[in-house]
Write an enzyme that holds these catalytic residues in place. Structure first.
Site, PDB file in Angstrom:
ATOM      1  N   LYS A  52     -48.075   8.281 -44.437  1.00  0.00           N
ATOM      2  CA  LYS A  52     -46.640   8.085 -44.668  1.00  0.00           C
ATOM      3  C   LYS A  52     -46.279   6.596 -44.638  1.00  0.00           C
ATOM      4  CE  LYS A  52     -45.534  12.669 -42.734  1.00  0.00           C
ATOM      5  NZ  LYS A  52     -45.083  13.424 -41.533  1.00  0.00           N
ATOM      6  N   GLN A  96     -43.281  12.471 -35.381  1.00  0.00           N
ATOM      7  CA  GLN A  96     -44.342  13.352 -35.853  1.00  0.00           C
ATOM      8  C   GLN A  96     -44.560  14.486 -34.853  1.00  0.00           C
ATOM      9  OE1 GLN A  96     -45.748  13.091 -38.886  1.00  0.00           O
ATOM     10  NE2 GLN A  96     -47.005  14.903 -38.549  1.00  0.00           N
ATOM     11  N   ASP A 119     -36.448  14.202 -41.890  1.00  0.00           N
ATOM     12  CA  ASP A 119     -37.294  15.402 -41.825  1.00  0.00           C
ATOM     13  C   ASP A 119     -36.491  16.671 -42.105  1.00  0.00           C
ATOM     14  OD1 ASP A 119     -40.068  15.383 -41.437  1.00  0.00           O
ATOM     15  OD2 ASP A 119     -39.877  14.745 -39.347  1.00  0.00           O
TER      16      ASP A 119
END
Ligand code: GUN
Length: 291
Positions: A52, A96, A119
């Site tokens: 990412k 994460q 997200d």
């Protein structure tokens, strides 16, 4: 059988975001910024955050990665999120997952400002998605919608069967595809481990989305001829012929199912790379930019 090339489609999207980011910088004098929070040493998480971060670099986004030890307190994670919430250079925040057991994931997700929720996991984003209001969509389901669209596979009026009911994939993709909108408007079934016979449902699918988390769980006998198959699984299995003794496979038995499907996503190179591309789209949007 058409192979839906997620690698190519995700690259197209990242190229579009890169052009839009350049234009955004000319107009505003800064690039969109994304903050990553990585807790602990989970190898898969480390690898995802690295990919990412690399995507940000390629596109020209500003990005920072905070690596915290697995022993970090929940309080420290929450204060770091607070700092990023108030940092004007940061437009998106990504923690994460999974987090170590002693940290409450839901509290962490809810600490992120909904304005920076790239997200799409915050209940404010989930709620808006549910009632069909524009918001940040979670990256993997958003990537699936985009894969279908860019492959000209219109789910409208089709029976989509989603196998799996996770908050990250199963529930949101079912929600997005059931909306009365273009590139949605499907009749959606969610099948899951509570079903007595999963294949009763999967056999009815015009579009089958497998997010089970089990290698090769969907076989040729479980689908109808002509089905479009989207395989969300990433499972590492042993393979003595591979260099490191393992290889990645999806939740679908690709070699069997490809004999009857009309289109399929491969693993790797299907849904996986789309997740990162859509994170870039969400980050551009968080900064106020447009594709
Ligand atoms: N872990 C697995 N998938 C995801 C994702 O899309 N976002 C985050 N933050 N963590 C994940």
């Amino acid at each position: 059988m058409i192979i839906i090339d997620g690698k190519k489609i995700s690259q197209d999207i990242k190229n579009e975001v890169k052009i839009a980011a350049g234009k955004f910088n000319l107009e505003n004098g800064f690039f969109p910024g994304l903050a990553f929070i990585l807790v602990g040493e989970n190898p898969a998480s480390q690898s995802y955050v690295k990919s990412k971060g690399k995507a940000c670099e390629d596109i020209g986004f500003y990005s920072v990665t905070e690596r915290l030890p697995a022993t970090v307190s929940e309080h420290e994670v929450l204060s770091l999120i607070g700092r990023f919430n108030n940092d004007s250079k940061i437009h998106g925040i990504l923690v994460q997952l999974p987090l170590p057991k002693h940290i409450n994931e839901q509290r962490v997700i809810e600490a992120i400002s909904p304005l920076k929720d790239v997200d799409g996991f915050h209940p404010a984003s989930v709620g808006k998605m549910m009632i069909g209001i524009d918001t940040f969509f979670p990256c993997t389901p958003y990537g699936i919608v985009e894969l279908l669209k860019r492959s000209n596979i219109d789910p409208s009026g089709k029976h989509v069967v989603v196998v799996g009911r996770s908050n990250i994939v199963g529930k949101p993709i079912a929600n997005m595809l059931v909306q009365k909108k273009e590139w949605a408007n499907a009749v959606v079934t969610i099948a899951h481990t509570g079903a007595k016979d999963i294949s009763y449902y999967t056999k009815q699918a015009d579009i089958l989305i497998a997010a089970v988390g089990k290698a090769k769980a969907i076989t040729k006998e479980m689908v109808k001829p002509g089905v479009v198959v989207i395989d969300v699984g990433i499972n590492r299995i042993e393979d003595s012929s591979a260099k490191n003794g393992t290889r990645l496979v999806g939740d679908v038995d690709y070699d069997g199912v490809k004999e009857v499907a009309s289109a399929m996503t491969p693993v790797p190179g299907g849904v996986g790379p789309m997740t990162i591309a859509m994170l870039m789209v969400n980050t551009l949007k968080a900064a106020g930019g447009k594709l």
